[in-house]
Design an enzyme around this catalytic site. Structure first.
Site, short mmCIF file in Angstrom:
data_model
loop_
_atom_site.label_atom_id
_atom_site.label_comp_id
_atom_site.label_asym_id
_atom_site.label_seq_id
_atom_site.Cartn_x
_atom_site.Cartn_y
_atom_site.Cartn_z
NE ARG A 1 -1.82 -2.38 3.23
CZ ARG A 1 -2.52 -3.03 4.13
NH1 ARG A 1 -3.65 -2.45 4.70
NH2 ARG A 1 -1.60 -3.74 4.96
CB THR B 1 0.49 -12.30 10.18
OG1 THR B 1 -0.87 -12.65 10.02
CG2 THR B 1 0.66 -11.10 9.74
#
Ligand code: UD1
Ligand code: CA
Length: 459
Positions: free
Chosen positions: A8, A73
């Site tokens: 991003r 994650t």
């Protein structure tokens, strides 16, 4: 966890190496973690641009785990299995605390609270949560009832409209019972919006296995903010710098218009020093007590003693300044400048790799490079050390008590002996003995009446 790319940010540099408060985001997280556990017990999971990340924080003494492919994650923790749960002989650690490499405002106090709560609750997983006015983008915490227990975490993309209304978010900081984590982590799947292994899904996995998952809320939601976009990063930077100013004010430093100043996290400033608007204090800069740093000065990686005055627009890098010295306005101290006690460096004076002795003065329009200048020396306006012959740099030595007349050029290597005088506008190419006068300029000639005759001819 610091292996992600940071899509991003639209950057070619890894997210965790972007700087806020003057140092990489990851360096903040590591510094905080080191306040809680020794560096040897810290494992940084790296992946995207792993080598540059490793290089940037190598000095901290932490360990690294390589997550060559970043599959989420949860996957990051799978990859760390060996480092954290170790060998067949048993588990290395009872408790694993997971920090997010992109959330640099977390404090040691909060990490300790998370860890203590986890132990006190005898939980399998404890997550740090926060209430946000705008929870958009974060995982939402689904509590079991009114108590501390949690049933699941749902990511923004998988959440129902109802779940999206929940303002309690998952901060990305957790404590786990290490053995239970690695007994159950293989239950994670990639059946979700991103096709990744979500660490957040461990809440549901444990809940289904009837193991205790709890959440503890932060007092300060500002601490957990992540830096997924440039806009978020600038917000964190502003927060961190204002907090830094508050810390300095607390220590007796006056800062006018603190929001106009750029002060890096590791900077130190002594009490009763005054910092005027639009000052930048960068890197490892240390400033003594009772100084005044006037507007538009930019001081990087430099050490200033007590009672130093820095007048407006002074630029300084990798330099040292003794107590009581006066710099500026508009001085430029380049790396290796060592200005002695009570010395003066004035306007439009550029220095590089020099030692300027106690009480010596170079007040106007000079270049002093590769020079060793003694005490009580006066460097006249416009003096230049000619240190470079196009191939090599050479040294100029000016001993104690020397007087260099204005507009002199000192062609290095050259030495001016103790107490000598150099006449104004001299070009000095040979050593000058102590107490001598050196003149190195053309003799003046005067033509009487010349100007008058010229004017009369013109008529
Ligand atoms: C994550 C949480 C979300 C939480 C938010 C808080 C998941 C699935 N979601 O979302 O619930 O609200 O943090 O900020 O965990 N990383 C790796 N390896 C990977 C992927 C990521 O090391 O394979 C690292 C990243 O570098 C980053 C951290 O893990 O430092 C978090 O990853 P990120 O992609 O930023 O997660 P969020 O979308 O913010
Ligand atoms: Ca994040």
């Amino acid at each position: 966890m610091a292996a992600g790319k940071g899509t991003r940010l639209k950057s070619k540099h890894p997210k965790v190496l972007h700087e806020i408060g003057g140092k990489p985001i990851l360096a903040h997280v590591i510094a905080t973690a080191k306040k809680v556990v020794p560096a040897g017990n810290i494992f940084v999971i790296i992946g995207h641009e792993a080598e540059s990340v490793r290089e940037a924080v190598r000095g901290t003494g932490v360990n690294f785990v390589l997550q060559a492919e970043q599959r989420g994650t949860g996957h990051a923790l799978m990859v760390a299995r060996e480092a954290l749960s170790g060998n067949k002989a048993g588990n290395k650690y009872d408790q694993v605390i997971v920090l997010s490499g992109d959330a640099p405002l977390i404090t040691a106090d909060t990490i300790r609270k998370l860890s203590d709560f986890h132990s006190a609750q005898k939980a399998t997983m404890t997550l740090l949560s926060a209430d946000l006015d705008n929870p958009y983008g974060y995982g939402r915490v689904i509590r079991k009832g009114r108590g501390a227990e949690v049933q699941a975490i749902v990511e923004e993309k998988s959440a129902t409209a109802q779940q999206r209304k929940i303002r309690e978010i998952n901060s990305g900081f957790y404590a786990f019972a290490a053995p239970a984590l690695y007994e159950n982590i293989d239950h994670l799947s990639t059946a979700n919006a991103h096709g990744e292994y979500y660490l957040t899904d461990m809440a549901g996995v444990f809940h289904r296995a009837r193991k205790k998952v709890v959440a503890i809320k932060t007092d300060d939601a500002g601490e957990i903010l992540g830096s997924n976009t440039r806009a978020e990063m600038m917000m964190l930077d502003a927060r961190l710098r204002l907090a830094k100013c508050r810390e300095l004010l607390e220590r007796g430093v006056t800062i006018f218009y603190p929001h106009t100043c750029v002060i890096d996290s590791d900077v130190e400033v002594g009490a009763d020093t005054v910092i005027e608007p639009f000052v930048q204090l960068l890197g490892s800069t240390k400033i003594g007590a009772d100084c005044r740093i006037r507007s538009y000065s930019v001081i990087a990686n430099s050490v200033l003693g007590d009672r130093v005055t820095v007048k407006p627009g002074t630029i300084m890098e990798d330099s040292r300044v003794g107590a009581g010295a006066v710099l500026g306005p508009y001085s430029h101290l380049r790396p290796g400048s060592d200005v002695g006690e009570d010395a003066h460096v004035g306007n439009f004076v550029e220095t590089k790799k020099i030692k300027l002795g106690k009480g010596s003065k170079a007040n106007h329009l000079s270049y002093l490079g590769d020079a060793e200048i003694g005490e009580g020396v006066n460097i006249g306006a416009g003096t230049i050390t000619c240190n470079y012959d196009g191939v090599n740099k050479h040294k100029t030595v000016i001993e104690d008590g020397v007087f260099i007349g204005s507009d002199s050029t000192l062609v290095a290597p050259v030495k001016i002996g103790r107490g000598a005088y150099v006449a104004a506008a001299s070009c000095i190419t040979e050593d000058v003995p102590a107490d001598a006068l050196a003149l190195g300029r053309a003799r003046q000639s005067v033509k009487e009446g010349w100007a008058r005759e010229k004017r009369e001819k013109r008529r």
